[in-house]
Design an enzyme around this catalytic site. Structure first.
Site, PDB file in Angstrom:
ATOM      1  N   CYS A 167      73.032  65.478  21.258  1.00  0.00           N
ATOM      2  CA  CYS A 167      72.646  66.052  22.530  1.00  0.00           C
ATOM      3  C   CYS A 167      72.032  67.577  22.287  1.00  0.00           C
ATOM      4  O   CYS A 167      72.736  68.392  21.762  1.00  0.00           O
ATOM      5  CB  CYS A 167      74.009  66.222  23.482  1.00  0.00           C
ATOM      6  N   GLU A 168      70.908  67.908  22.676  1.00  0.00           N
ATOM      7  CA  GLU A 168      70.082  68.979  22.664  1.00  0.00           C
ATOM      8  C   GLU A 168      70.689  70.182  23.457  1.00  0.00           C
ATOM      9  O   GLU A 168      70.280  71.348  23.149  1.00  0.00           O
ATOM     10  CB  GLU A 168      68.703  68.885  22.668  1.00  0.00           C
ATOM     11  N   HIS A 169      71.479  69.887  24.475  1.00  0.00           N
ATOM     12  CA  HIS A 169      72.193  71.022  25.241  1.00  0.00           C
ATOM     13  C   HIS A 169      73.296  71.454  24.696  1.00  0.00           C
ATOM     14  O   HIS A 169      73.633  72.607  24.833  1.00  0.00           O
ATOM     15  CB  HIS A 169      72.703  70.439  26.543  1.00  0.00           C
ATOM     16  N   HIS A 170      73.984  70.663  23.848  1.00  0.00           N
ATOM     17  CA  HIS A 170      75.389  71.147  23.227  1.00  0.00           C
ATOM     18  C   HIS A 170      75.601  71.162  21.894  1.00  0.00           C
ATOM     19  O   HIS A 170      76.634  71.271  21.144  1.00  0.00           O
ATOM     20  CB  HIS A 170      76.523  70.602  23.853  1.00  0.00           C
ATOM     21  N   GLN A 192      69.340  61.460  26.368  1.00  0.00           N
ATOM     22  CA  GLN A 192      69.288  59.659  26.376  1.00  0.00           C
ATOM     23  C   GLN A 192      67.988  59.618  27.128  1.00  0.00           C
ATOM     24  O   GLN A 192      67.312  58.312  26.977  1.00  0.00           O
ATOM     25  CB  GLN A 192      70.571  59.270  27.131  1.00  0.00           C
ATOM     26  N   HIS A 244      78.702  60.239  25.620  1.00  0.00           N
ATOM     27  CA  HIS A 244      78.516  61.610  25.375  1.00  0.00           C
ATOM     28  C   HIS A 244      79.830  62.576  24.921  1.00  0.00           C
ATOM     29  O   HIS A 244      80.594  62.775  25.997  1.00  0.00           O
ATOM     30  CB  HIS A 244      77.638  62.180  26.380  1.00  0.00           C
ATOM     31  N   CYS A 273      79.585  65.533  25.026  1.00  0.00           N
ATOM     32  CA  CYS A 273      79.659  66.937  25.583  1.00  0.00           C
ATOM     33  C   CYS A 273      80.518  66.418  27.119  1.00  0.00           C
ATOM     34  O   CYS A 273      80.841  67.489  27.783  1.00  0.00           O
ATOM     35  CB  CYS A 273      78.219  66.961  26.112  1.00  0.00           C
TER      36      CYS A 273
END
Length: 249
Positions: A140-143, A181, A209, A211
């Site tokens: 995940c590019e956010h976390h 995703q 996920h 996250c």
């Protein structure tokens, strides 16, 4: 991950209409993707998706050159967490974490043209081809934590076939990058469309996920389902329903 009976409700929800990811592709020119680095400089720069897809942003030589700075960064993270990077159990952790992250994102070192080579064959076949339950591991590019799941791919060939293992390789290239995703689903579908020019392509991803599981709402059993339908998979409800029925059977 159990992708049998437990996934049926999510897939049935897709049979009535394609998802927003599919709708975003549209029937006109392929959408461009924004470069994350452009956000601070006004409107994102845009370029054709096929050009973006073929960018190779890292090489094996880059891995060797960048490893020391990446290792230093992980050492700083340990210190920021209140740990002592010099204690015995953590002495090699920054190096291990750095090499692991390079492996998790090795998709930046490959392009679709690298793997296709002579894997496209002329064949008098125009019936649906499906490969389902392809294992997928991404970040995940956010976390910067994993999301893990299954990819189901179907296409309706127009006298051209792709080696079956190459479908899994396409998944591997795009999943081994920092991702969301929804984008991953679309990239796989567009790559197959550009390589084969089939009558249609369908891609469904079901993923858990970390996250959501390990932080935030901490919903242990949540699963995210995304789809992209192109060509007849999008235009013909019967073709789409056949695909969705076969992947959940």
């Amino acid at each position: 991950m159990d992708c049998g009976k437990q996934r049926a409700p999510g897939l049935e929800a897709l049979s009535g209409a394609t998802t927003a990811a599919a709708a975003a592709v549209g029937s006109g020119p392929l959408l461009a993707l924004a470069s994350p680095g452009d956000r601070a400089n006004g409107p994102p720069a845009r370029k054709p998706l096929d050009q973006w897809r073929e960018d190779r942003t890292r090489s094996a030589e880059d891995n060797d050159l960048n490893l020391p700075s990446l290792e230093t960064a992980y050492s700083a993270i340990l210190k920021g967490l209140g740990e002592n990077p010099q204690r015995q159990g953590l002495l090699k952790t920054p190096w291990r974490a750095a090499t692991a992250m390079q492996f998790f994102t090795k998709g930046y070192q490959e392009t679709i043209s690298d793997i296709l080579n002579d894997a496209i064959f002329d064949e008098d076949h125009d019936e649906m081809v499906i490969v389902k339950d392809i294992d997928m591991f991404s970040m995940c590019e956010h976390h910067l934590v994993p999301f893990i799941g299954k990819v189901h791919i179907g296409y309706l060939p127009d006298k051209r076939l792709l080696g079956l293992s190459k479908l899994a390789r396409i998944v591997e290239i795009y999943s081994r990058r920092l991702q969301v995703q929804e984008r991953l689903t679309k990239q796989i579908a567009v790559a197959i469309t550009e390589a084969l020019k089939p009558s249609g392509v369908g891609v469904v991803i079901e993923a858990t996920h970390m996250c959501m599981v390990m932080r935030g709402v901490q919903k242990m059993n949540s699963k995210t389902v995304t789809s992209t339908m192109l060509g007849v998979f999008r235009e013909d409800p019967k073709t789409r329903e056949e695909f969705l029925t076969l992947i959940r059977s």
